[in-house]
Each structure stands twice: as structure tokens, then as C-alpha cells.
Scaffold this motif. Sequence first.
Motif, mmCIF file in Angstrom:
data_model
loop_
_atom_site.group_PDB
_atom_site.id
_atom_site.type_symbol
_atom_site.label_atom_id
_atom_site.label_comp_id
_atom_site.label_asym_id
_atom_site.label_seq_id
_atom_site.Cartn_x
_atom_site.Cartn_y
_atom_site.Cartn_z
ATOM 1 N N LEU A 1 -6.543 -5.535 3.816
ATOM 2 C CA LEU A 1 -5.321 -6.175 4.318
ATOM 3 C C LEU A 1 -5.291 -6.156 5.834
ATOM 4 C CD1 LEU A 1 -2.342 -5.063 2.065
ATOM 5 C CD2 LEU A 1 -3.099 -7.383 2.561
ATOM 6 N N ALA A 2 -5.642 -5.006 6.408
ATOM 7 C CA ALA A 2 -5.644 -4.878 7.872
ATOM 8 C C ALA A 2 -6.646 -5.851 8.494
ATOM 9 C CB ALA A 2 -5.994 -3.435 8.269
ATOM 10 N N ALA A 3 -7.804 -6.035 7.863
ATOM 11 C CA ALA A 3 -8.803 -6.968 8.382
ATOM 12 C C ALA A 3 -8.286 -8.399 8.345
ATOM 13 C CB ALA A 3 -10.098 -6.833 7.588
ATOM 14 N N TRP A 4 -7.622 -8.791 7.275
ATOM 15 C CA TRP A 4 -7.069 -10.143 7.159
ATOM 16 C C TRP A 4 -5.947 -10.375 8.163
ATOM 17 C CZ3 TRP A 4 -8.785 -14.382 4.888
ATOM 18 C CH2 TRP A 4 -9.720 -14.269 3.875
ATOM 19 N N GLU A 5 -5.175 -9.337 8.447
ATOM 20 C CA GLU A 5 -4.036 -9.471 9.360
ATOM 21 C C GLU A 5 -4.428 -9.214 10.801
ATOM 22 O OE1 GLU A 5 -1.221 -6.790 7.650
ATOM 23 O OE2 GLU A 5 -0.703 -8.169 6.027
ATOM 24 N N GLY A 6 -5.699 -8.909 11.061
ATOM 25 C CA GLY A 6 -6.164 -8.692 12.429
ATOM 26 C C GLY A 6 -5.741 -7.367 13.018
ATOM 27 N N ARG A 7 -5.470 -6.385 12.180
ATOM 28 C CA ARG A 7 -5.070 -5.066 12.681
ATOM 29 C C ARG A 7 -6.281 -4.202 12.880
ATOM 30 N NH1 ARG A 7 -1.411 -2.619 8.522
ATOM 31 N NH2 ARG A 7 -1.995 -4.230 7.111
ATOM 32 N N ASP B 1 -10.358 -13.017 -13.605
ATOM 33 C CA ASP B 1 -9.953 -11.847 -14.389
ATOM 34 C C ASP B 1 -8.753 -11.157 -13.732
ATOM 35 O OD1 ASP B 1 -11.111 -10.625 -12.227
ATOM 36 O OD2 ASP B 1 -12.645 -9.567 -13.352
ATOM 37 N N GLU B 2 -8.244 -10.145 -14.372
ATOM 38 C CA GLU B 2 -7.039 -9.448 -13.908
ATOM 39 C C GLU B 2 -7.229 -8.796 -12.542
ATOM 40 O OE1 GLU B 2 -4.000 -9.532 -15.297
ATOM 41 O OE2 GLU B 2 -4.882 -10.967 -16.701
ATOM 42 N N ALA B 3 -8.455 -8.428 -12.175
ATOM 43 C CA ALA B 3 -8.698 -7.776 -10.887
ATOM 44 C C ALA B 3 -8.315 -8.694 -9.715
ATOM 45 C CB ALA B 3 -10.160 -7.371 -10.776
ATOM 46 N N PHE B 4 -8.336 -9.976 -9.941
ATOM 47 C CA PHE B 4 -7.980 -10.932 -8.887
ATOM 48 C C PHE B 4 -6.536 -10.720 -8.420
ATOM 49 C CE2 PHE B 4 -6.194 -15.016 -7.564
ATOM 50 C CZ PHE B 4 -7.087 -15.380 -6.571
ATOM 51 N N PHE B 5 -5.661 -10.291 -9.327
ATOM 52 C CA PHE B 5 -4.246 -10.163 -9.019
ATOM 53 C C PHE B 5 -3.841 -8.777 -8.540
ATOM 54 C CE2 PHE B 5 -4.702 -13.627 -12.078
ATOM 55 C CZ PHE B 5 -4.108 -14.655 -11.360
ATOM 56 N N GLU B 6 -4.785 -7.855 -8.471
ATOM 57 C CA GLU B 6 -4.472 -6.513 -7.991
ATOM 58 C C GLU B 6 -4.285 -6.552 -6.476
ATOM 59 O OE1 GLU B 6 -7.538 -3.865 -9.270
ATOM 60 O OE2 GLU B 6 -7.140 -4.242 -11.397
ATOM 61 N N PRO B 7 -3.404 -5.689 -5.931
ATOM 62 C CA PRO B 7 -3.189 -5.662 -4.483
ATOM 63 C C PRO B 7 -4.484 -5.306 -3.751
ATOM 64 C CG PRO B 7 -1.528 -4.352 -5.625
ATOM 65 C CD PRO B 7 -2.539 -4.750 -6.647
ATOM 66 N N LEU B 8 -4.646 -5.878 -2.568
ATOM 67 C CA LEU B 8 -5.825 -5.582 -1.750
ATOM 68 C C LEU B 8 -5.737 -4.174 -1.182
ATOM 69 C CD1 LEU B 8 -6.177 -8.902 0.292
ATOM 70 C CD2 LEU B 8 -7.600 -8.132 -1.605
ATOM 71 N N PRO B 9 -6.878 -3.519 -1.001
ATOM 72 C CA PRO B 9 -6.864 -2.205 -0.349
ATOM 73 C C PRO B 9 -6.344 -2.345 1.086
ATOM 74 C CG PRO B 9 -9.023 -2.691 -1.307
ATOM 75 C CD PRO B 9 -8.203 -3.917 -1.419
ATOM 76 N N GLU B 10 -5.762 -1.286 1.596
ATOM 77 C CA GLU B 10 -5.150 -1.300 2.933
ATOM 78 C C GLU B 10 -6.148 -1.742 4.002
ATOM 79 O OE1 GLU B 10 -2.316 -1.468 5.614
ATOM 80 O OE2 GLU B 10 -1.908 -0.987 3.510
ATOM 81 N N ALA B 11 -7.389 -1.288 3.936
ATOM 82 C CA ALA B 11 -8.400 -1.652 4.943
ATOM 83 C C ALA B 11 -8.662 -3.158 4.941
ATOM 84 C CB ALA B 11 -9.693 -0.894 4.693
#
Length: 77
Positions: free
Chosen positions: A71-77, A59-69
Motif C-alpha cells: 500500500l505504501a509503495a502504491w501511495e508513494g510513501r 480467486d478470493e485472494a484478489f479481494f484480500e487487503p494489500l499488505p501495508e508495505a
Amino acid sequence: MPQIVNVHEAKTHFSRLLDQAHAGQEIILAKNGQPYARLVPLAAEPARRQPGRLRGQVDEAFFEPLPEAELAAWEGR
């Protein structure tokens, strides 16, 4: 460990050797006791990509930007 077979024996038992190679066993063909060729199964062809395979499942929610928290977890911040 690969099986080593001389050419004379390979000619005599070629059908059996093909069955063994097809089952995944590597067979080394030898000429005068020296390795000469390798009998191995063909690699399976990779599956063809099929465009639109997930149509209606994402669905369209798949393409919405990830929340900042997140994103930080994926980037190891």
C-alpha cells in the motif's frame, strides 16, 4: 493532411471517396472552393461490457487487503 475535393468531383468519384474515408483518410468537401463539409469514417462502437467475463479466473485472494508495505509503495510513501 485532409484531401480537399470540390462537390462536382465528389459526385463523380463518390464511391472512391467513401472507400478512402473508410480507410481512415479525412476528406474535406468544398463548395465554390470553400470548405463545406467533412467526410470521415465512423468511430468504432465501444465493446459492450459483459458481466461475469472473468468468472472463475479471479480467486478470493484478489479481494484480500494489500499488505501495508505494498500500500505504501502504491501511495508513494
